[in-house]
Scaffold this motif. Structure first.
Motif, PDB file in Angstrom:
ATOM      1  N   MET A   1     -59.828   2.556  37.637  1.00 13.70           N
ATOM      2  CA  MET A   1     -60.015   4.085  37.919  1.00 13.70           C
ATOM      3  C   MET A   1     -58.739   4.782  37.560  1.00 13.70           C
ATOM      4  N   GLY A   2     -58.628   6.049  37.175  1.00 20.74           N
ATOM      5  CA  GLY A   2     -57.726   6.832  36.422  1.00 20.74           C
ATOM      6  C   GLY A   2     -57.069   7.261  37.639  1.00 20.74           C
ATOM      7  N   GLN A   3     -55.438   7.715  37.445  1.00 21.03           N
ATOM      8  CA  GLN A   3     -54.808   8.132  38.278  1.00 21.03           C
ATOM      9  C   GLN A   3     -54.914   9.783  38.252  1.00 21.03           C
ATOM     10  N   LEU A   4     -54.553  10.161  39.775  1.00 26.56           N
ATOM     11  CA  LEU A   4     -54.464  11.815  39.808  1.00 26.56           C
ATOM     12  C   LEU A   4     -53.157  12.170  39.178  1.00 26.56           C
ATOM     13  N   ASN A   5     -52.936  12.148  37.980  1.00 24.61           N
ATOM     14  CA  ASN A   5     -51.770  12.815  37.428  1.00 24.61           C
ATOM     15  C   ASN A   5     -51.848  13.993  36.292  1.00 24.61           C
ATOM     16  N   ASP A   6     -53.306  14.530  36.540  1.00 30.12           N
ATOM     17  CA  ASP A   6     -53.153  15.849  35.889  1.00 30.12           C
ATOM     18  C   ASP A   6     -53.007  16.975  36.582  1.00 30.12           C
ATOM     19  N   ASP A   7     -52.343  17.783  35.899  1.00 27.19           N
ATOM     20  CA  ASP A   7     -51.620  18.965  36.617  1.00 27.19           C
ATOM     21  C   ASP A   7     -52.581  19.774  37.297  1.00 27.19           C
ATOM     22  N   GLN A   8     -53.791  20.198  36.374  1.00 26.36           N
ATOM     23  CA  GLN A   8     -54.900  21.057  36.927  1.00 26.36           C
ATOM     24  C   GLN A   8     -55.774  20.596  38.016  1.00 26.36           C
ATOM     25  N   GLN A   9     -55.980  19.122  37.958  1.00 23.39           N
ATOM     26  CA  GLN A   9     -56.772  18.627  38.878  1.00 23.39           C
ATOM     27  C   GLN A   9     -56.141  18.555  40.299  1.00 23.39           C
ATOM     28  N   ILE A  10     -54.855  18.334  40.308  1.00 22.37           N
ATOM     29  CA  ILE A  10     -53.836  18.113  41.567  1.00 22.37           C
ATOM     30  C   ILE A  10     -53.680  19.745  42.098  1.00 22.37           C
ATOM     31  N   ARG A  11     -53.786  20.603  41.259  1.00 23.82           N
ATOM     32  CA  ARG A  11     -53.427  21.940  41.736  1.00 23.82           C
ATOM     33  C   ARG A  11     -54.879  22.457  42.391  1.00 23.82           C
ATOM     34  N   HIS A  12     -56.049  21.777  42.144  1.00 27.65           N
ATOM     35  CA  HIS A  12     -57.074  22.363  42.752  1.00 27.65           C
ATOM     36  C   HIS A  12     -57.468  21.724  44.068  1.00 27.65           C
ATOM     37  N   LEU A  13     -56.690  20.577  44.429  1.00 25.22           N
ATOM     38  CA  LEU A  13     -56.952  20.107  45.420  1.00 25.22           C
ATOM     39  C   LEU A  13     -56.520  21.121  46.551  1.00 25.22           C
ATOM     40  N   ALA A  14     -57.260  20.900  47.637  1.00 23.69           N
ATOM     41  CA  ALA A  14     -57.215  21.816  49.246  1.00 23.69           C
ATOM     42  C   ALA A  14     -55.597  21.841  49.640  1.00 23.69           C
ATOM     43  N   ASN A  15     -55.254  20.695  49.779  1.00 21.40           N
ATOM     44  CA  ASN A  15     -53.966  20.344  50.464  1.00 21.40           C
ATOM     45  C   ASN A  15     -53.366  18.962  50.303  1.00 21.40           C
ATOM     46  N   MET A  92     -33.985  19.160  40.593  1.00 21.19           N
ATOM     47  CA  MET A  92     -35.415  18.533  40.865  1.00 21.19           C
ATOM     48  C   MET A  92     -36.698  19.672  40.588  1.00 21.19           C
ATOM     49  N   ASN A  93     -36.145  20.595  40.474  1.00 16.48           N
ATOM     50  CA  ASN A  93     -37.018  21.699  39.735  1.00 16.48           C
ATOM     51  C   ASN A  93     -37.367  21.902  38.172  1.00 16.48           C
ATOM     52  N   PHE A  94     -37.074  20.933  37.697  1.00 18.24           N
ATOM     53  CA  PHE A  94     -37.000  20.768  36.134  1.00 18.24           C
ATOM     54  C   PHE A  94     -38.547  19.811  36.046  1.00 18.24           C
ATOM     55  N   PRO A  95     -39.216  20.015  35.000  1.00 16.90           N
ATOM     56  CA  PRO A  95     -39.073  21.094  33.964  1.00 16.90           C
ATOM     57  C   PRO A  95     -39.920  22.285  34.517  1.00 16.90           C
ATOM     58  N   GLU A  96     -39.752  23.596  33.909  1.00 13.26           N
ATOM     59  CA  GLU A  96     -40.057  24.882  34.474  1.00 13.26           C
ATOM     60  C   GLU A  96     -41.695  24.995  34.335  1.00 13.26           C
ATOM     61  N   LYS A  97     -42.234  24.430  33.386  1.00 15.92           N
ATOM     62  CA  LYS A  97     -43.880  24.429  32.922  1.00 15.92           C
ATOM     63  C   LYS A  97     -44.266  23.031  33.607  1.00 15.92           C
ATOM     64  N   GLY A  98     -45.599  23.017  33.923  1.00 18.87           N
ATOM     65  CA  GLY A  98     -46.306  21.964  34.675  1.00 18.87           C
ATOM     66  C   GLY A  98     -45.657  21.391  35.915  1.00 18.87           C
ATOM     67  N   MET A  99     -45.933  19.992  36.101  1.00 19.44           N
ATOM     68  CA  MET A  99     -45.568  19.739  37.164  1.00 19.44           C
ATOM     69  C   MET A  99     -43.755  19.275  37.362  1.00 19.44           C
ATOM     70  N   ASP A 100     -43.101  19.513  38.054  1.00 21.71           N
ATOM     71  CA  ASP A 100     -41.542  19.452  38.027  1.00 21.71           C
ATOM     72  C   ASP A 100     -41.334  18.172  38.928  1.00 21.71           C
ATOM     73  N   LYS A 101     -40.062  17.652  39.111  1.00 21.44           N
ATOM     74  CA  LYS A 101     -39.826  16.339  39.724  1.00 21.44           C
ATOM     75  C   LYS A 101     -39.932  16.754  41.281  1.00 21.44           C
ATOM     76  N   LEU A 102     -39.457  17.915  41.692  1.00 22.24           N
ATOM     77  CA  LEU A 102     -39.647  17.933  43.043  1.00 22.24           C
ATOM     78  C   LEU A 102     -41.288  18.031  43.705  1.00 22.24           C
ATOM     79  N   GLN A 103     -42.018  18.558  42.816  1.00 23.45           N
ATOM     80  CA  GLN A 103     -43.535  18.653  43.312  1.00 23.45           C
ATOM     81  C   GLN A 103     -43.900  17.158  43.265  1.00 23.45           C
ATOM     82  N   PHE A 104     -43.859  16.399  42.187  1.00 22.36           N
ATOM     83  CA  PHE A 104     -44.063  15.040  42.031  1.00 22.36           C
ATOM     84  C   PHE A 104     -43.712  14.200  43.115  1.00 22.36           C
TER      85      PHE A 104
END
Length: 306
Positions: A1-15, A92-104
């Motif tokens: 089963m694939g992992q949830l590591n796609d930026d767009q997929q994660i951002r569409h989750l409600a919370n 932890m706010n790196f990188p600027e584009k896509g998911m950064d270390k803090l968000q991860f």
């Protein structure tokens, strides 16, 4: 089963709660479908029966299905005390584009807390930069879980700018505050030391402080593998700005890549040697790799403690 590591997929989750549930349930499904053994299939609600204890809470229906004795666990039961320490410094706010270390790290911590709650483990969250900025009580209730999710969402929406890190000071503070034997889990890019051996020795003196109090320590070394480790930048001059200090430098990546990687590998090697010396688990956690290895590493550590 694939992992949830796609930026767009994660951002569409409600919370965070929805994300955490999907990550954990997907991980558990994967465990059941793989040869990775050692955890009961019903660990969310049960624990194995120990010879000699009362039989009043044995789940006889589950025994009929599994031929094993499991005891039902209740809200007030906790097996372990877990402290999650989150580095919120500006690096932890790196990188600027896509998911950064803090968000991860926020998503990974949310998933771990969901798993703690399912296992009836008590957990706390601490957010730090150059000091302990915030720390919660240690509880195992649903209300506590959503309270901590709210704090993580605040940080996600308002990351700190131009703040430095002092893991050394933070760990000394935590060691003074946490008196019962606990599992201390640190999410950080571990970049404050900047290849400085004196600062590294001070850091491990702080970790020794934790170990002296019988705590177990796991460090998830969060990084962007492509940019921070491989130094994968276009072959042209770049203008780099230090996120924490604001210092600027103009360099050609191709001219410094080898020296940079050599220095970084030396630093990581020293870090790993020190961790091995003090029996500390350090887990490489690239933001591109998703969350399953983090959950697996936690469960392995947890099983070694109970």
């Amino acid at each position: 089963m694939g992992q949830l590591n796609d930026d767009q997929q994660i951002r569409h989750l409600a919370n965070l709660e929805l994300l955490a549930r999907q990550v954990v349930e997907g991980f558990i499904t994967g465990l059941h479908q793989s040869p990775f053994h050692g955890f009961s299939v019903e660990f969310a609600e049960h624990r194995l029966y120990n010879n000699g204890e009362s039989v009043k809470n044995i789940d006889w229906k589950l025994m009929a299905r599994t031929d094993k004795l499991f005891v039902k666990q209740f809200e007030e039961e906790t097996n372990l005390r877990c402290y999650l320490l989150l580095d919120s410094s500006s690096s932890m706010n790196f990188p600027e584009k896509g998911m950064d270390k803090l968000q991860f790290s926020i998503y990974a911590i949310a998933s771990l807390m969901y798993l703690f709650k399912k296992q009836r483990d008590a957990f706390a969250l601490s957010i730090f930069s150059d000091k302990v900025d915030w720390i919660s009580p240690v509880k195992s209730t649903s209300t506590h879980l959503f309270y901590l999710y709210a704090e993580l969402e605040k940080l996600y929406n308002n990351p700190k700018e131009k703040t430095s890190t002092s893991i050394t000071n933070v760990l000394h503070q935590i060691a003074e505050q946490v008196h019962q034997r606990s599992l201390i889990i640190i999410f950080s890019d571990m970049l404050e030391n900047n290849l400085d051996s004196e600062k590294m020795n001070a850091l491990f003196a702080a970790i020794q402080h934790l170990k002296y109090n019988k705590h177990e320590v796991v460090i998830f070394n969060v990084n962007d593998k492509q940019k921070e480790l491989d130094f994968n930048f276009d072959n042209r001059p770049h203008h780099f700005i230090d996120i924490e200090s604001g210092d600027e430098v103009k360099v050609h990546p191709g001219k410094i890549r080898q020296a940079y990687q050599t220095s970084l590998q030396h630093y990581k090697h020293q870090l790993e040697l020190k961790c091995a010396q003090y029996h500390i688990d350090i887990v490489d956690a690239p933001i591109q790799d998703g969350y399953y290895n983090i959950l697996k590493s936690y469960l392995i550590k947890r099983n070694s403690m109970v």
